[in-house]
Scaffold this active site. Structure first.
Site, PDB file in Angstrom:
ATOM      1  N   ILE A  21       0.855  -1.189   0.000  1.00 26.65           N
ATOM      2  CA  ILE A  21       0.000   0.000   0.000  1.00 26.65           C
ATOM      3  C   ILE A  21       0.890   1.237   0.000  1.00 26.65           C
ATOM      4  O   ILE A  21       1.799   1.347   0.828  1.00 26.65           O
ATOM      5  CB  ILE A  21      -0.925   0.023   1.236  1.00 26.65           C
ATOM      6  CG1 ILE A  21      -1.701  -1.296   1.359  1.00 26.65           C
ATOM      7  CG2 ILE A  21      -1.883   1.209   1.175  1.00 26.65           C
ATOM      8  CD1 ILE A  21      -2.431  -1.452   2.682  1.00 26.65           C
ATOM      9  N   GLY A  23       1.497   5.421   0.405  1.00 26.59           N
ATOM     10  CA  GLY A  23       0.945   6.572   1.116  1.00 26.59           C
ATOM     11  C   GLY A  23       0.240   6.218   2.405  1.00 26.59           C
ATOM     12  O   GLY A  23      -0.926   6.573   2.617  1.00 26.59           O
ATOM     13  N   SER A  25       1.226   6.986   5.682  1.00 28.59           N
ATOM     14  CA  SER A  25       1.607   7.720   6.894  1.00 28.59           C
ATOM     15  C   SER A  25       0.410   8.346   7.596  1.00 28.59           C
ATOM     16  O   SER A  25       0.502   8.717   8.773  1.00 28.59           O
ATOM     17  CB  SER A  25       2.645   8.796   6.574  1.00 28.59           C
ATOM     18  OG  SER A  25       2.108   9.761   5.678  1.00 28.59           O
ATOM     19  N   GLY A  27      -4.300   9.157   7.159  1.00 26.35           N
ATOM     20  CA  GLY A  27      -5.519   9.108   6.383  1.00 26.35           C
ATOM     21  C   GLY A  27      -5.943   7.737   5.902  1.00 26.35           C
ATOM     22  O   GLY A  27      -5.842   6.735   6.624  1.00 26.35           O
ATOM     23  N   ILE A  28      -6.440   7.697   4.670  1.00 25.35           N
ATOM     24  CA  ILE A  28      -6.975   6.459   4.101  1.00 25.35           C
ATOM     25  C   ILE A  28      -5.904   5.385   4.029  1.00 25.35           C
ATOM     26  O   ILE A  28      -6.173   4.205   4.302  1.00 25.35           O
ATOM     27  CB  ILE A  28      -7.570   6.723   2.704  1.00 25.35           C
ATOM     28  CG1 ILE A  28      -8.777   7.658   2.794  1.00 25.35           C
ATOM     29  CG2 ILE A  28      -7.990   5.412   2.042  1.00 25.35           C
ATOM     30  CD1 ILE A  28      -9.343   8.059   1.439  1.00 25.35           C
ATOM     31  N   GLY A  29      -4.687   5.749   3.662  1.00 26.59           N
ATOM     32  CA  GLY A  29      -3.617   4.766   3.535  1.00 26.59           C
ATOM     33  C   GLY A  29      -3.310   4.084   4.853  1.00 26.59           C
ATOM     34  O   GLY A  29      -3.156   2.858   4.917  1.00 26.59           O
ATOM     35  N   SER A 153     -10.783   9.251  -6.709  1.00 29.60           N
ATOM     36  CA  SER A 153     -11.544  10.296  -6.032  1.00 29.60           C
ATOM     37  C   SER A 153     -12.839  10.472  -6.805  1.00 29.60           C
ATOM     38  O   SER A 153     -12.908  10.125  -7.994  1.00 29.60           O
ATOM     39  CB  SER A 153     -10.751  11.605  -6.040  1.00 29.60           C
ATOM     40  OG  SER A 153     -11.564  12.708  -5.661  1.00 29.60           O
ATOM     41  N   TYR A 166      -5.587  18.640 -10.097  1.00 30.39           N
ATOM     42  CA  TYR A 166      -5.875  17.428  -9.331  1.00 30.39           C
ATOM     43  C   TYR A 166      -6.898  16.556 -10.057  1.00 30.39           C
ATOM     44  O   TYR A 166      -6.703  15.344 -10.221  1.00 30.39           O
ATOM     45  CB  TYR A 166      -6.389  17.820  -7.945  1.00 30.39           C
ATOM     46  CG  TYR A 166      -6.779  16.646  -7.071  1.00 30.39           C
ATOM     47  CD1 TYR A 166      -5.818  15.876  -6.438  1.00 30.39           C
ATOM     48  CD2 TYR A 166      -8.120  16.311  -6.874  1.00 30.39           C
ATOM     49  CE1 TYR A 166      -6.167  14.797  -5.632  1.00 30.39           C
ATOM     50  CE2 TYR A 166      -8.483  15.241  -6.076  1.00 30.39           C
ATOM     51  CZ  TYR A 166      -7.500  14.488  -5.459  1.00 30.39           C
ATOM     52  OH  TYR A 166      -7.859  13.424  -4.673  1.00 30.39           O
TER      53      TYR A 166
END
Length: 293
Positions: A21, A23, A25, A27-29, A153, A166
Site C-alpha cells: 500500500i 501513502g 503515513s 488518512g486512508i492509507g 476520487s 488534481y
C-alpha cells in the site's frame, strides 16, 4: 528485478497474502494498512518519509497487528525507489498479491494563477506515480493472479472548481485503469478504482494552504475562490472517517470478483452518478457552478 514464481494451490492456502500500500503515513492509507493487517494480510505499508511512521506503528500496536505490518520507503515519483521496494518485498516474502495505489497530493488553484510546474507536480504524484508503481508491480501480480486497487476520487469522475490539475490527474488515472482492466484481466489480474468523497484526514491539511493569502492573490477569481472554500469546509465538516473510506478498499481486496468501480459512501455514489448519466455535461455544470457563486 526477480519475478515471483506462481504459487501452488496448497502454498496459497498456507502462505499469507501480501499487499503493498502506498501513502500510509496518514488518512486512508494508514486506515487501509491497519484493516488489511486485521484481515490477515501481510501488509507492506509504504511512505515517502519513513520518519512519519510513528502514528501507523502506534495504531498497529493498538490493533494487535504490528507483526503483520512492515514499513518500507517508497516514493512514487522515484522509479529507483519503487524498484528497490519491490525487490525487497519479493526477496523477503516471495510474492506480491495486491497493490493499493493510495499515495496522492491535493492541489488547489486555477490555471491562470498556477504555474505549469505546479500542474506538472500534481500530475507527477497523482498520475505518473500510479502508472510507474503499477507498471513495476504487474509482473509479480501476474505471477500471483493478484489485483491492483487504486484510490482515485470522486474528482476522477466530476471535475471540480479550483481543482483543475488534481481532477485532471484523477481523470487520467481512471481512464488509464479502465483501459488497462481488460488487458490485465487477460493475464489474471483484477483492476479496481475506489472513489472517496470528502474524508476527514490530513490530506487537505497537508496542502499547507494559507487561505487568506490565496484569496488575496486570486484577483478576479477571489469571490469564486472564497465561495469554493466555504462550500468545501462544509463538506469536510461532514466527511467520512478514514476507516469508513478504507472499508470498501478491503472489500475489493478480499472479494472473489471485485467490481471495477467502487464509491466509499452513498454521497459519493450519488455524486459520481451525476456525471455517468450526464451525456451533454449540463448536470455537472449546473451542480459545480453553484459552488462558486
Amino acid at each position: 528485478m526477480p519475478v515471483a514464481t506462481r504459487q501452488t494451490r496448497s502454498t496459497l492456502m498456507t502462505t499469507p497474502n501480501t499487499v503493498l500500500i502506498t501513502g500510509t503515513s496518514s488518512g486512508i492509507g494508514l486506515a487501509t494498512a491497519i484493516a488489511a493487517a486485521r484481515a490477515g494480510w501481510t501488509t507492506i505499508a509504504t511512505m515517502r518519509d519513513t520518519g512519519k511512521a510513528e502514528v501507523l506503528s502506534k495504531a498497529a500496536a493498538d490493533n494487535g497487528v504490528a507483526d503483520r505490518i512492515q514499513v518500507k520507503r517508497l516514493d512514487v515519483v522515484d522509479p529507483e525507489s519503487i524498484a528497490a521496494c519491490l525487490d525487497e518485498v519479493i526477496a523477503e516474502h516471495g510474492r506480491l498479491d495486491a497493490l493499493v495505489n493510495n499515495a496522492g497530493a491535493a492541489q488547489v488553484g486555477t490555471i491562470e494563477l498556477s504555474s505549469l510546474d505546479e500542474v506538472r507536480a500534481a500530475m507527477e504524484v497523482n498520475f505518473f506515480g500510479v502508472v510507474a508503481t503499477t507498471r513495476a508491480a504487474l509482473p509479480h501480480l501476474r505471477a500471483a493472479q493478484g489485483r491492483v486497487i487504486t484510490v482515485t476520487s470522486v474528482g476522477g469522475a466530476v471535475g471540480q472548481p479550483f481543482n483543475e490539475a488534481y481532477c485532471a490527474a484523477k481523470f487520467a488515472v481512471e481512464g488509464f485503469m479502465q483501459s488497462l482492466a481488460p488487458v490485465a484481466a487477460s493475464v489474471g489480474v483484477d483492476i479496481t478504482v475506489v472513489e472517496p468523497g470528502a474524508v476527514a484526514s490530513e490530506f487537505v491539511a497537508n496542502l499547507g494552504v494559507d487561505r487568506p493569502a490565496l484569496v488575496a492573490a486570486a484577483g478576479p477569481y477571489a469571490p469564486a475562490l472564497e465561495a469554493y472554500f466555504a462550500r468545501t469546509q462544509h463538506a469536510f465538516d461532514n466527511a467520512q472517517t478514514p476507516a469508513e473510506a478504507a472499508a470498501p478498499i478491503i472489500g475489493a481486496l478480499t472479494a472473489d470478483r471485485p467490481p471495477f468501480r467502487v464509491q466509499t459512501s452513498d454521497w459519493a455514489r450519488d455524486f459520481v452518478a451525476t456525471t455517468l448519466a450526464d451525456l451533454d455535461g449540463s448536470a455537472v455544470q449546473t451542480l459545480t457552478r453553484a459552488w462558486v457563486r
